[in-house]
Design a protein around this motif. Structure first.
Motif, mmCIF file in Angstrom:
data_model
loop_
_atom_site.group_PDB
_atom_site.id
_atom_site.type_symbol
_atom_site.label_atom_id
_atom_site.label_comp_id
_atom_site.label_asym_id
_atom_site.label_seq_id
_atom_site.Cartn_x
_atom_site.Cartn_y
_atom_site.Cartn_z
ATOM 1 N N GLN A 40 0.787 -1.135 -0.008
ATOM 2 C CA GLN A 40 0.011 -0.060 -0.011
ATOM 3 C C GLN A 40 0.974 1.381 -0.033
ATOM 4 O O GLN A 40 0.585 2.356 -0.588
ATOM 5 N N THR A 44 0.947 4.147 -2.849
ATOM 6 C CA THR A 44 0.721 5.424 -2.736
ATOM 7 C C THR A 44 2.128 6.372 -3.099
ATOM 8 O O THR A 44 1.616 7.340 -3.817
ATOM 9 N N THR A 149 -3.931 0.700 -2.445
ATOM 10 C CA THR A 149 -3.459 1.676 -1.730
ATOM 11 C C THR A 149 -3.704 1.871 0.056
ATOM 12 O O THR A 149 -3.207 2.743 0.662
#
Length: 166
Positions: A40, A44, A149
């Motif tokens: 994640q 991002t 994400t």
């Protein structure tokens, strides 16, 4: 006597084996969650889009919530204090009031939420279980969780505005 000793020994070995399997399962779960969190963070950094804009716009709400009309005054967003595990805001749109919950801005809080799957569980609860639970819950207008994400957004009925809570 020998038979009793043999039975006790077998039971101890079986209990020891179960304990080892449980410890191994806990380690595997920890590594799986840590890997998920790191993926994640990578997503991002690579620039995947957030689940909702900040501040929330009337057009964004209208596209996702049947109760919101696209025409009219812009949405007014007011932050609600006390959102340690998520950024919570009250959004007023054309006389209606909704609660919007998103991930917190603080990286440590996001990390804990991602490792313990809080956001994924909360979105699943409101999207799939709340109506079936038999408990008075805010009506879910929109729920989204992005597993890559860790971004999520919940748009819920405002219980204070509806008079159900103070």
């Amino acid at each position: 006597v020998a038979r009793r000793r043999h039975t006790r020994t077998r039971r101890r070995r079986a209990a020891h084996k179960r304990d080892g399997e449980q410890r191994m399962a806990a380690v595997v779960l920890y590594f799986a969650r840590t890997l998920k969190y790191e993926l994640q963070r990578l997503a991002t950094r690579l620039g995947f889009a957030a689940a909702s804009p900040t501040p929330v716009t009337r057009a964004w709400l209208a596209a996702r919530c049947a109760s919101v009309d696209a025409a009219g005054d812009p949405a007014e967003e007011t932050s609600i204090k006390g959102g340690e595990n998520g950024a919570v805001a009250r959004v007023s749109v054309g006389g209606a009031s909704l609660i919007v919950k998103r991930p917190p801005a603080a990286a440590p809080a996001r990390a804990v939420g991602a490792l313990q799957c809080w956001y994924e569980r909360e979105v699943y609860f409101y999207a799939a279980l709340a109506e079936k639970s038999g408990v008075r819950c805010p009506k879910c207008e929109y729920a989204h969780y992005d597993g890559w994400t860790g971004e999520f957004v919940l748009v819920l009925e405002d219980l204070v505005a509806s008079g159900a809570a103070r």
